[in-house]
Scaffold this motif. Sequence first.
Motif, PDB file in Angstrom:
ATOM      1  N   PRO A 281      37.083  43.712  32.301  1.00 44.89           N
ATOM      2  CA  PRO A 281      37.137  43.627  33.805  1.00 44.89           C
ATOM      3  C   PRO A 281      36.749  45.009  34.491  1.00 44.89           C
ATOM      4  O   PRO A 281      36.564  45.240  35.586  1.00 44.89           O
ATOM      5  CB  PRO A 281      38.437  43.152  34.449  1.00 44.89           C
ATOM      6  CG  PRO A 281      39.229  43.659  33.106  1.00 44.89           C
ATOM      7  CD  PRO A 281      38.612  43.556  31.823  1.00 44.89           C
ATOM      8  N   ARG A 302      39.302  37.496  38.068  1.00 46.10           N
ATOM      9  CA  ARG A 302      39.769  38.255  37.265  1.00 46.10           C
ATOM     10  C   ARG A 302      41.150  37.448  36.573  1.00 46.10           C
ATOM     11  O   ARG A 302      42.001  37.292  37.349  1.00 46.10           O
ATOM     12  CB  ARG A 302      40.345  39.608  38.030  1.00 46.10           C
ATOM     13  CG  ARG A 302      41.281  40.365  37.285  1.00 46.10           C
ATOM     14  CD  ARG A 302      40.673  41.243  36.121  1.00 46.10           C
ATOM     15  NE  ARG A 302      41.760  41.831  35.314  1.00 46.10           N
ATOM     16  CZ  ARG A 302      41.974  43.190  35.358  1.00 46.10           C
ATOM     17  NH1 ARG A 302      41.259  44.024  36.401  1.00 46.10           N
ATOM     18  NH2 ARG A 302      43.025  43.730  34.739  1.00 46.10           N
ATOM     19  N   LEU A 307      37.140  39.623  32.944  1.00 47.73           N
ATOM     20  CA  LEU A 307      36.557  39.178  34.145  1.00 47.73           C
ATOM     21  C   LEU A 307      35.463  38.163  33.890  1.00 47.73           C
ATOM     22  O   LEU A 307      34.603  38.185  32.984  1.00 47.73           O
ATOM     23  CB  LEU A 307      35.939  40.548  34.651  1.00 47.73           C
ATOM     24  CG  LEU A 307      35.454  40.238  36.333  1.00 47.73           C
ATOM     25  CD1 LEU A 307      36.287  39.896  37.129  1.00 47.73           C
ATOM     26  CD2 LEU A 307      34.402  41.316  36.498  1.00 47.73           C
TER      27      LEU A 307
END
Length: 411
Positions: A281, A302, A307
């Motif tokens: 992420p 997220r 992500l």
Amino acid sequence: MIDRTPATAIVIGDGVVGLNVALALQRRGTLVTIVAPNAPWRGASWGNAGHIAVEQVEPLASLATIRSVPKRLFSRGGALALPPRAIGAWLPFALRMLAAARPARFRRGKAALSALLATAIPAWQRVLADAGVPDLLRVDGHFVVWETPGTAARGRAAWLAADTGTARVRDATADELARLTTLSRVPIAGAVRFEGSGQMTDPTALGAALTARFLDRRGRFVHGRVRAVDRDGRVTLDDGTTHEADVAVIAAGAASAALVAPLGMKAPLIAERGYHVEGDPGDWPADLPPVVFEDRSMIVTRFAQRLRAASIVEFARIDTPPDPKKWARLRAHVAALGLSLREPVEPWIGARPTLPDYLPAIGRRGAVAYAFGHQHLGLTLSATTGEALATLLQGGTPAVDLTPFDLGRFA
């Protein structure tokens, strides 16, 4: 007809719907065996955006959806893929969907889906509290953003006028808009925030927690593929072994149609395939709700350590090979937006089990019950589906009328 809580049950399928049916039956004193191939965390239950979409009260089997098809085609930059090689699968489905989109039938479907969605978050809160992981559900809404003034004006007007069930929608505040602007190198022309929708914070942790709770309650797994289900609840696997219980519940996602057909139940399912890419992420905020980039038909979520960017509605057979162009399109969107999705980026494909009226199938025929066909709402509706079906199987009255979800509607 079952008029008491079954002492034993076999649940076919270990996706999020199957697990919730099994847990709901266990809470009512039933000894449950889950039968499924040994391939956890790969199906549509775990590859979705983690969004608890209580705002999606209007079935996609609508005249508005049908009118929007040309501009949504993948070949024109959209997210709807109708592969020519799969026309034998999607054309009959499309004709049935067109029939289901007639105004009177759409209104009935919307009323049924709205009632079920209104129970979704409270049901999940009960399930997760029982499993000891209440924090896996975060009820803090989601954002929808647009990249041009024109799409922002049209999109905002449409959402503010829409029926969103138990969710509410409002303009993003100046602070929220400023925060969203930092996520992308493409300017954000407008945004709305939904309140009352939710998110699972970690799909893998969710699957592990539900599985652990199932095992804690003396649940048993049998790994194998089911070949047939008899009317008396007997289940036969591909290796020829059989298993018997008071009730067999078919919750096998896109594979369910073939299991109910020999029992005289018609389920015109299609494998509505979705794609995602996910990776590290980076600096994407851990507390940010899901963000829908509506111009690109893409939702970005997220999770704990990942992500995920998800999109694509591809109507095809379940065994059709994945199309690398779909992942390439997602990667292109991520790159164009400059999103914080870092390598290694992993691709995924999964099949959403979808019926032409975009309502799930929930019901029973004697010693056989079923729960499948939840399309984009499998994660959202799985907990309340489990509770409702378990109540039905014990002879009680579910909190929501299940009549609209009975497979008899396709007879």
